[in-house]
Design a protein around this motif. Structure first.
Motif, mmCIF file in Angstrom:
data_model
loop_
_atom_site.group_PDB
_atom_site.id
_atom_site.type_symbol
_atom_site.label_atom_id
_atom_site.label_comp_id
_atom_site.label_asym_id
_atom_site.label_seq_id
_atom_site.Cartn_x
_atom_site.Cartn_y
_atom_site.Cartn_z
ATOM 1 N N GLY A 39 0.818 -1.151 -0.018
ATOM 2 C CA GLY A 39 -0.119 0.000 -0.086
ATOM 3 C C GLY A 39 0.706 1.224 -0.023
ATOM 4 N N ASN A 40 0.244 2.439 0.224
ATOM 5 C CA ASN A 40 0.891 3.609 0.087
ATOM 6 C C ASN A 40 0.595 4.441 1.367
ATOM 7 N N GLY A 41 -0.177 3.976 2.295
ATOM 8 C CA GLY A 41 -0.485 4.883 3.524
ATOM 9 C C GLY A 41 0.433 5.097 4.461
ATOM 10 N N VAL A 42 0.225 5.849 5.388
ATOM 11 C CA VAL A 42 1.352 6.082 6.662
ATOM 12 C C VAL A 42 1.651 4.968 7.397
ATOM 13 N N HIS A 43 0.661 4.183 7.426
ATOM 14 C CA HIS A 43 1.033 2.916 8.198
ATOM 15 C C HIS A 43 0.621 1.718 7.454
ATOM 16 N N ARG A 68 4.795 3.080 8.387
ATOM 17 C CA ARG A 68 5.775 2.888 6.872
ATOM 18 C C ARG A 68 7.165 3.490 7.036
ATOM 19 N N VAL A 69 8.143 3.028 6.520
ATOM 20 C CA VAL A 69 9.193 3.230 6.467
ATOM 21 C C VAL A 69 9.740 3.921 4.925
ATOM 22 N N GLY A 70 9.681 5.108 4.773
ATOM 23 C CA GLY A 70 9.736 5.606 3.190
ATOM 24 C C GLY A 70 8.576 5.383 2.205
ATOM 25 N N LEU A 71 8.785 5.910 1.091
ATOM 26 C CA LEU A 71 7.766 5.841 0.231
ATOM 27 C C LEU A 71 7.864 4.435 -1.078
ATOM 28 N N ASN A 72 9.083 3.769 -1.041
ATOM 29 C CA ASN A 72 9.095 2.872 -1.774
ATOM 30 C C ASN A 72 8.876 1.516 -1.373
ATOM 31 N N GLU A 73 9.064 0.454 -2.235
ATOM 32 C CA GLU A 73 8.707 -1.107 -1.754
ATOM 33 C C GLU A 73 10.349 -1.431 -1.421
ATOM 34 N N TYR A 74 10.633 -2.603 -0.779
ATOM 35 C CA TYR A 74 11.940 -3.020 -0.471
ATOM 36 C C TYR A 74 12.026 -4.351 -1.043
ATOM 37 N N HIS A 75 13.186 -4.791 -1.214
ATOM 38 C CA HIS A 75 13.459 -6.120 -1.770
ATOM 39 C C HIS A 75 13.577 -7.226 -0.640
ATOM 40 N N GLY A 76 12.713 -7.971 -0.598
ATOM 41 C CA GLY A 76 12.764 -9.343 0.494
ATOM 42 C C GLY A 76 12.107 -8.952 1.714
ATOM 43 N N THR A 77 11.051 -7.980 1.872
ATOM 44 C CA THR A 77 10.543 -7.926 3.267
ATOM 45 C C THR A 77 9.698 -9.126 3.504
ATOM 46 N N GLY A 78 8.816 -9.652 2.410
ATOM 47 C CA GLY A 78 7.984 -10.600 2.679
ATOM 48 C C GLY A 78 8.821 -11.913 3.309
ATOM 49 N N CYS A 79 9.790 -12.352 2.537
ATOM 50 C CA CYS A 79 10.836 -13.233 3.009
ATOM 51 C C CYS A 79 11.178 -13.197 4.503
ATOM 52 N N GLN A 90 15.459 -1.985 -5.969
ATOM 53 C CA GLN A 90 14.696 -1.748 -4.468
ATOM 54 C C GLN A 90 15.792 -1.699 -3.612
ATOM 55 N N ARG A 91 15.685 -1.223 -2.426
ATOM 56 C CA ARG A 91 16.592 -1.200 -1.145
ATOM 57 C C ARG A 91 16.360 -2.620 -0.430
ATOM 58 N N VAL A 92 17.431 -2.733 0.288
ATOM 59 C CA VAL A 92 17.210 -4.036 0.816
ATOM 60 C C VAL A 92 17.357 -3.883 2.526
ATOM 61 N N PRO A 93 16.402 -4.656 3.021
ATOM 62 C CA PRO A 93 16.240 -4.730 4.649
ATOM 63 C C PRO A 93 17.771 -4.985 5.010
ATOM 64 N N ASP A 94 18.055 -4.374 5.934
ATOM 65 C CA ASP A 94 19.539 -4.660 6.860
ATOM 66 C C ASP A 94 19.145 -5.744 8.030
ATOM 67 N N ARG A 95 19.354 -6.933 7.237
ATOM 68 C CA ARG A 95 18.920 -8.095 8.425
ATOM 69 C C ARG A 95 20.187 -8.415 9.166
ATOM 70 N N GLY A 96 21.342 -7.906 8.720
ATOM 71 C CA GLY A 96 22.415 -8.012 9.683
ATOM 72 C C GLY A 96 22.609 -7.376 11.188
ATOM 73 N N ILE A 97 21.448 -6.733 11.380
ATOM 74 C CA ILE A 97 21.488 -5.969 12.482
ATOM 75 C C ILE A 97 20.964 -7.265 13.659
ATOM 76 N N MET A 98 21.655 -7.220 14.867
ATOM 77 C CA MET A 98 21.418 -8.091 16.008
ATOM 78 C C MET A 98 20.228 -7.805 16.594
ATOM 79 N N TRP A 99 19.171 -8.618 16.593
ATOM 80 C CA TRP A 99 17.900 -8.289 17.293
ATOM 81 C C TRP A 99 18.127 -8.340 19.053
#
Length: 254
Positions: A168-172, A191-202, A243-252
């Motif tokens: 979607g394209n809403g604020v949330h 929502r972070v930014g206005l564009n879609e990201y590569h790999g968020t569903g995975c 598309q930009r890629v999530p930084d999954r290298g961060i430690m949770w």
């Protein structure tokens, strides 16, 4: 355990799963289902791994390693679904999170009609949860109305459907969990930014599976996964021209 495809751009597919699971404290057991020709913008081709080789890998791992959850992404073809369902026959209590990958965000196909039907008829009824995005929900549920599409999937045998709202394209972003309760459950994520990201569903589906493997309830696993994905997007990487890629290298922080 993760069954998914290889994305050579490193943005989605089994690499995304491995990174998310590791970041959340799990140990991934990656089983490749297909090799793709892919960049950060689209998928241009794919070749399926021999289903018998996948069967051998599943059997080998099961004899050696305790498996606490399974997550699937791109599965390649209907024969791979048959192999996985066969493997699950004696493991009915194992949480199965299915990311029903059909198309890349750029429009490239990752599933033919036979694979889609095999997932709907054989895999979805075995899954604890499927996590379609809006496009996948409409196609799989044969309706442009999200509520009706989800209900059609539940009527077809799904236990629960987490309809994700990242397209979607809403604020949330609004993610909605449909099951056989009287009302669906909603989560709102900024929502972070206005564009879609590569790999968020995975990333989301892998994070949910990791939560379930660690003993969280389905709803707690969804909440943790959404918070994790949000954080990866706050630090998203510009890897290529797409598309930009999530930084999954961060430690949770657990």
């Amino acid at each position: 355990m993760v069954l998914s495809g290889l994305d050579p751009s490193g943005g989605a597919g089994i690499q995304a799963d491995i990174q998310a699971i590791t970041s959340l404290g799990g140990h991934p057991l990656p089983v490749l289902t297909c090799l793709t020709v892919q960049d950060t913008g689209n998928v241009y081709g794919a070749e399926v791994v021999n289903p018998d080789l996948i069967r051998q890998q599943l059997q080998c791992l099961a004899k050696d390693v305790p498996i606490h959850a399974i997550k699937t992404g791109a599965l390649g073809n209907a024969a791979v679904v048959d192999v996985l369902v066969e493997f699950l026959n004696s493991r009915s209590d194992l949480p199965l999170i299915v990311d029903p990958v059909i198309k890349a965000a750029g429009g490239g196909d990752l599933a033919d009609d036979a694979l889609v039907q095999a997932m709907k008829q054989k895999l979805f009824p075995r899954a604890e949860m499927i996590t379609p995005n809006g496009i996948e929900l409409a196609q799989l549920g044969t309706s442009d109305d999200p509520d009706q599409a989800a209900q059609n999937l539940l009527d077809g045998g799904c236990v629960s459907v987490l309809a994700t709202g990242g397209h979607g394209n809403g604020v949330h972003i609004i993610n909605t969990l449909y099951n056989h309760s009287p009302e669906p459950m909603h989560w709102e994520v900024e929502r972070v930014g206005l564009n879609e990201y590569h790999g968020t569903g995975c990333t989301l589906a892998a994070a949910i599976a990791t939560g379930r493997a660690s003993g969280l309830s389905p709803r707690a696993a969804i909440s943790q996964a959404q918070n994790y994905v949000h954080r990866t997007l706050l630090h998203a990487l510009t890897v290529g021209k797409g598309q930009r890629v999530p930084d999954r290298g961060i430690m949770w922080e657990r």
